[in-house]
Write an enzyme that holds these catalytic residues in place. Structure first.
Site, PDB file in Angstrom:
ATOM      1  CG  ASN A   1      -0.767  -0.296   2.459  1.00  0.00           C
ATOM      2  OD1 ASN A   1      -0.249  -1.352   2.780  1.00  0.00           O
ATOM      3  ND2 ASN A   1      -1.049   0.642   3.347  1.00  0.00           N
ATOM      4  CG  ASP A   2      -0.253   4.190   2.772  1.00  0.00           C
ATOM      5  OD1 ASP A   2      -1.127   3.519   2.219  1.00  0.00           O
ATOM      6  OD2 ASP A   2      -0.450   4.824   3.837  1.00  0.00           O
TER       7      ASP A   2
ATOM      8  CD  GLN B   1       2.909   1.318   5.803  1.00  0.00           C
ATOM      9  OE1 GLN B   1       2.033   0.895   6.533  1.00  0.00           O
ATOM     10  NE2 GLN B   1       4.112   1.650   6.268  1.00  0.00           N
TER      11      GLN B   1
ATOM     12  CD1 TRP C   1      -2.524  -2.914   5.060  1.00  0.00           C
ATOM     13  CD2 TRP C   1      -3.407  -3.839   6.895  1.00  0.00           C
ATOM     14  NE1 TRP C   1      -2.068  -2.210   6.149  1.00  0.00           N
ATOM     15  CE2 TRP C   1      -2.594  -2.759   7.286  1.00  0.00           C
ATOM     16  CE3 TRP C   1      -4.055  -4.586   7.881  1.00  0.00           C
ATOM     17  CZ2 TRP C   1      -2.425  -2.385   8.616  1.00  0.00           C
ATOM     18  CZ3 TRP C   1      -3.882  -4.224   9.218  1.00  0.00           C
ATOM     19  CH2 TRP C   1      -3.084  -3.129   9.568  1.00  0.00           C
TER      20      TRP C   1
ATOM     21  CD1 TRP D   1       1.328   0.271  10.500  1.00  0.00           C
ATOM     22  CD2 TRP D   1      -0.478   1.532  10.930  1.00  0.00           C
ATOM     23  NE1 TRP D   1       0.310  -0.569  10.891  1.00  0.00           N
ATOM     24  CE2 TRP D   1      -0.802   0.173  11.153  1.00  0.00           C
ATOM     25  CE3 TRP D   1      -1.446   2.509  11.138  1.00  0.00           C
ATOM     26  CZ2 TRP D   1      -2.077  -0.222  11.580  1.00  0.00           C
ATOM     27  CZ3 TRP D   1      -2.710   2.119  11.560  1.00  0.00           C
ATOM     28  CH2 TRP D   1      -3.024   0.765  11.774  1.00  0.00           C
ATOM     29  CB  SER D   2       2.301   5.816   6.177  1.00  0.00           C
ATOM     30  OG  SER D   2       1.916   4.780   5.316  1.00  0.00           O
TER      31      SER D   2
ATOM     32  CG  ASP E   1      -9.813   6.149   7.146  1.00  0.00           C
ATOM     33  OD1 ASP E   1      -9.685   5.297   6.247  1.00  0.00           O
ATOM     34  OD2 ASP E   1      -9.827   5.870   8.355  1.00  0.00           O
TER      35      ASP E   1
END
Ligand SMILES: *[C@@H]1O[C@H](CO)[C@@H](O)[C@H](O)[C@H]1NC(C)=O
Ligand SMILES: *[C@@H]1O[C@H](CO)[C@@H](O)[C@H](O)[C@H]1NC(C)=O
Ligand SMILES: *[C@@H]1O[C@H](CO)[C@@H](O)[C@H](O)[C@H]1NC(C)=O
Ligand SMILES: *[C@@H]1O[C@H](CO)[C@@H](O)[C@H](O)[C@H]1NC(C)=O
Ligand SMILES: *[C@@H]1O[C@H](CO)[C@@H](O)[C@H](O)[C@H]1NC(C)=O
Length: 590
Positions: free
Chosen positions: A62-63, A79, A87, A122-123, A275
Site C-alpha cells: 500500500n502507501d 507499506q 493487508w 506504519w506510514s 479515510d
C-alpha cells in the site's frame, strides 16, 4: 473487597481492555482478513501484473513511504506485507533506483521490533537533516495498538543504499495527548526547517469528525512539541491520513520548490487522504509561518468537492523534492479493484503509479501533473497518425504497437462547439455521476471522443477514456468532462472464483479546466495490463483506473481512437509507443 480482590478486578479490567483492542481490530481504514494475513503465496499469476509499474514480486503493498533522493539514489519505501496478498504484518519495504524506472530491492528498512513499534510500523516520511543524514519519521504502534510517532536513523549515513536503520531508545517522539484518540494519530510528513530554528512536521488526525493536521516543532529533531493550534482542520471530513504540505512558485511554472523555501511569490498546497471516502483532495492557500496557520484560497474547495491529484484509483500519495532535477515528484498507491479471492489467487495486490512531476498550473488555480521524463526511456516501437477526421460513430485502430503496454499521446482538434450539449449545473460537483449517465456509448454533440484502451475488436470488453464538451450557460464557457470508465472493462460472465459483476468497476471522472479557445485538447494514457493512467490537457486532470479484462489481454488487446458525438473531431496528432519493461521485469513478458 480485599486488596487481592481489587487487584483481581483491576487485572480483569486490563484483560478486558486488551482483548477489546484485539477484537475490534486496529483501524477503520483497512478491512482486515486475519486468517489470510499470513497465508504466503505459492505462485504468482502474471495475467494482470504490470510491465513497467512499481510492484514487488508478490504480496500486498500500500502507501508509498519516505521517498527521497540521496547520494545518487532515489529511495522508495512502501507499506508491504511480506507474508500475504492482503493487508497485514506491515513493514517498510525498501527499493533504490538511479532513474526512478529500474529498481533494486533491498531488505526491509524497518519492521516491528521495539516496544514502541511492536504493534506496527506504519506510514511516514524522510527528512534530510544536516549533520545527521536522512531521518525517518513514522507511525509506530505499541502492543496496545496506540499510534505514536517515532524516528529511525541510518546506521551508516555514508552508505548511499541506506541499508540498515536504527530505532533509538528515546522513541517515541510524540504520543497522543488527552485530547486525541490513540487510533487516529498518524502519517508524519517530511519536516522543514525555518529561520526561527525550528523543524516542523504535520501529523494527521480527527476530532469530532473534524479532519486535523497537527503541527509539531523541534529544535533538535528529537524533542517535539505540539503547537497550540493545528496548522489546518476542516469540519465533517473525518480522519486525515497522509497529509502532504509543500510550497509552489507563483512565478516559475517549470521547477519545484524544497519545503524550506521562503519567498514572497509562493503558495502552499495541503493534500489530505480522506479515510471515509478513500479519496484525496487538496487546496491551494497561504501558509503563515509566524502563526503556523494555513488558510486555503477562497476559490479552492476545502472538503469532499475539492481538487484532486487524481480522480481515479489513487490514495495515500506523497511528494518529495528531487534536488537533482529541481522538481517535486508525486508517488501514489493504486489498489486493486479485484475481489480479495482474486487477490489471493493472483498472489499480489497493489501498485505504485508512475511517479509524476507536480507543478502549479499557469492559471494559479490548480496543479498539473506529468509522468516523469525518465519513463520515456522505455518507449520502443513507435507509430503515429496525423490529421485524421473521425466522424460520428467511427473508430480507428492504432496498429503497430503493443496495446496492453503502451504510452499514447493524442491531440484532438474539436473545432466548433456549437453542437455541444447544455450542461446541467446539478452535476457541478458530480463528474462521476455525469460520466455514469453519459458513457462512451451515449451519443453526444461534441464528444464523447477519445481512446478505447484494452479492447476486444467487437468491444465486448473495453476501457474508454474520453472527453465530452458541454455548454455552460451560466459561465458561457465550455465545460469539459473527462472519463475513464471501467464499467465495460471486463466480461460480465463469471470468471475464476468470484463473479466479476461484484467487482468494483467505477466510471471515474473529473472536469478539465480548459476554455478550448484554440479548439484543441490532449490526452496521454499510460496503459499497462491492469492499470490505465490518463492525463487530460497536459495533466490538468488525471484519472487512474484499474481494470481486469478477460479477453482483451496481452497480444489480444487492441487500441482505438473514437468519436461518438455528432460533431466530427480531428486527430491532429497521435504518437504511440510500445513500452519495454525495466530491468526488474514484472509481467513475465507481454
Ligand atoms: C497497554 O494497556 C494496558 C491497559 O490498558 C496498560 O496497563 C499498559 O501500560 C499499556 N501498555 C503500553 C505499552 O502502553
Ligand atoms: C477512536 O478511534 C477509533 C478508530 O477510528 C474508533 O473506533 C473509536 O471509537 C474511537 N474512540 C473514541 C473514544 O472515540
Ligand atoms: C480499494 O479498492 C476497493 C474496491 O475493491 C475500494 O472500495 C476502495 O475504496 C479502494 N481504495 C482504497 C484507497 O482503499
Ligand atoms: C459508440 O456508440 C455506439 C452506439 O451507441 C456503440 O455501439 C459503441 O460501443 C460506442 N463506442 C464506444 C467506444 O463506446
Ligand atoms: C452503454 O455502456 C454502459 C457502460 O458500459 C452499459 O451499462 C450500457 O448497457 C451500455 N448501453 C448500451 C445501449 O449498450
Amino acid at each position: 473487597m480485599g486488596v487481592s480482590d481489587v487487584v483481581t478486578v483491576l487485572l480483569l479490567l486490563v484483560l478486558i481492555n486488551l482483548s477489546n483492542h484485539n477484537i475490534k481490530g486496529i483501524d477503520a481504514f483497512h478491512r482486515i482478513y486475519e486468517k489470510l494475513q499470513s497465508q504466503s503465496v505459492e505462485s504468482v499469476n502474471h495475467l494482470h501484473r504490470t510491465g513497467f509499474h512499481f510492484q514487488p514480486p508478490k504480496h500486498w503493498i500500500n502507501d508509498p513511504n519516505g521517498p527521497v533522493y540521496y547520494k545518487g539514489f532515489y529511495h522508495l519505501f512502501y507499506q508491504y506485507n511480506p507474508q500475504g496478498a492482503v493487508w497485514g504484518n506491515i513493514v517498510w519495504a525498501h527499493s533504490v533506483s538511479k532513474d526512478l524506472v529500474n529498481w533494486e530491492a533491498l531488505e526491509p528498512a524497518i519492521y516491528p521490533s521495539k516496544w514502541f513499534d511492536i504493534g506496527g510500523t506504519w506510514s511516514g516520511s524522510i527528512t534530510i537533516v544536516p549533520g545527521k543524514g536522512p531521518v525517518i519519521l513514522y507511525t509506530s504502534l505499541n502492543q496496545n495498538k496506540t499510534q505514536m510517532q517515532s524516528y529511525a536513523i541510518p546506521q551508516d549515513p555514508s552508505d548511499p543504499y541506506l541499508r540498515k536503520w536504527i530505532k533509538p531508545d528515546d522513541n517515541p517522539i510524540a504520543v497522543p495527548d488527552w485530547t486525541m484518540n490513540g487510533s487516529e494519530f498518524r502519517d508524519p510528513t517530511t519536516a522543514w526547517f525555518s529561520k526561527d530554528g525550528h523543524w516542523r512536521t504535520l501529523v494527521g488526525s480527527v476530532r469530532k469528525h473534524r479532519g486535523i493536521a497537527y503541527i509539531y516543532r523541534s529544535r533538535d529533531f528529537k524533542h517535539w512539541v505540539k503547537a497550540k493550534h493545528p496548522v489546518h482542520s476542516k469540519e465533517r471530513t473525518g480522519m486525515w491520513e497522509c497529509p502532504d504540505f509543500f510550497p509552489v512558485s507563483l512565478t516559475d511554472f517549470n521547477n519545484g520548490l524544497d519545503l524550506d523555501y521562503v519567498g514572497p511569490n509562493t503558495k502552499h498546497v495541503l493534500k489530505v487522504s480522506l479515510d471515509l471516502t478513500r479519496y484525496e483532495y487538496y487546496t491551494l492557500g497561504k501558509y503563515d509561518s509566524k502563526k503556523d496557520r494555513y488558510v486555503p484560497d477562497g476559490d479552492s474547495p476545502d472538503g469532499w468537492d475539492g481538487l484532486r491529484f487524481d480522480y481515479g484509483n489513487f490514495y495515500a500519495s506523497k511528494t518529495f523534492f528531487d534536488y537533482k532535477k529541481n522538481r517535486r515528484i508525486l508517488w501514489g498507491w493504486a489498489n486493486e479493484s479485484d475481489t480479495v479471492d482474486d487477490d489471493r489467487l493472483k498472489g499480489w495486490a497493489g501498485l505504485q503509479v508512475i511517479p509524476r512531476t507536480v507543478l502549479l498550473d499557469s492559471s494559479k488555480k490548480q496543479l498539473v501533473f506529468w509522468p516523469i521524463e525518465e519513463i520515456e526511456s522505455l518507449r520502443s516501437n513507435y507509430v503515429r497518425m496525423n490529421n485524421h477526421d473521425i466522424k460520428m460513430g467511427q473508430r480507428l485502430e492504432v496498429k503497430g504497437i503493443t496495446p496492453a503496454k503502451a504510452d499514447v499521446e493524442v491531440t484532438f482538434y474539436v473545432g466548433s462547439l456549437e453542437k455541444a450539449e447544455t450542461f446541467d449545473p446539478s452535476f457541478t460537483f458530480k463528474p462521476f455521476d455525469l460520466c455514469k449517465l453519459k458513457g462512451s456509448n451515449v451519443t453526444g454533440g461534441v464528444g464523447p471522443f477519445g481512446l478505447i484502451t484494452l479492447a476486444t475488436p467487437d468491444l465486448e470488453e473495453y476501457t474508454p477514456v474520453f472527453f465530452r464538451v458541454f455548454k455552460d450557460t451560466s459561465t458561457h464557457k465550455p465545460k469539459v468532462l473527462m472519463c475513464s470508465d471501467a464499467r465495460p472493462s471486463t466480461l460480465k460472465q463469471d470468471q475464476g472464483p468470484s463473479p466479476k459483476e461484484k467487482m468494483y468497476k467505477p466510471s471515474f471522472a473529473g472536469f478539465v479546466d480548459v476554455d478550448l479557445s484554440d479548439g484543441r485538447i490532449s490526452l496521454r494514457s499510460l496503459i499497462d495490463h491492469s492499470v490505465v493512467e490518463n492525463f487530460g490537457a497536459l495533466g490538468k486532470t488525471v484519472i487512474t483506473s484499474r481494470v481486469y479484462p478477460v479477453k482483451a489481454v496481452k497480444e489480444n488487446a487492441h487500441l482505438y481512437v473514437f468519436n461518438n458525438g455528432t460533431q466530427t473531431v480531428n486527430v491532429e496528432s497521435l504518437n504511440a509507443w510500445s513500452m519495454d519493461s525495466p530491468s526488474q521485469m514484472n509481467d513475465g513478458g507481454l
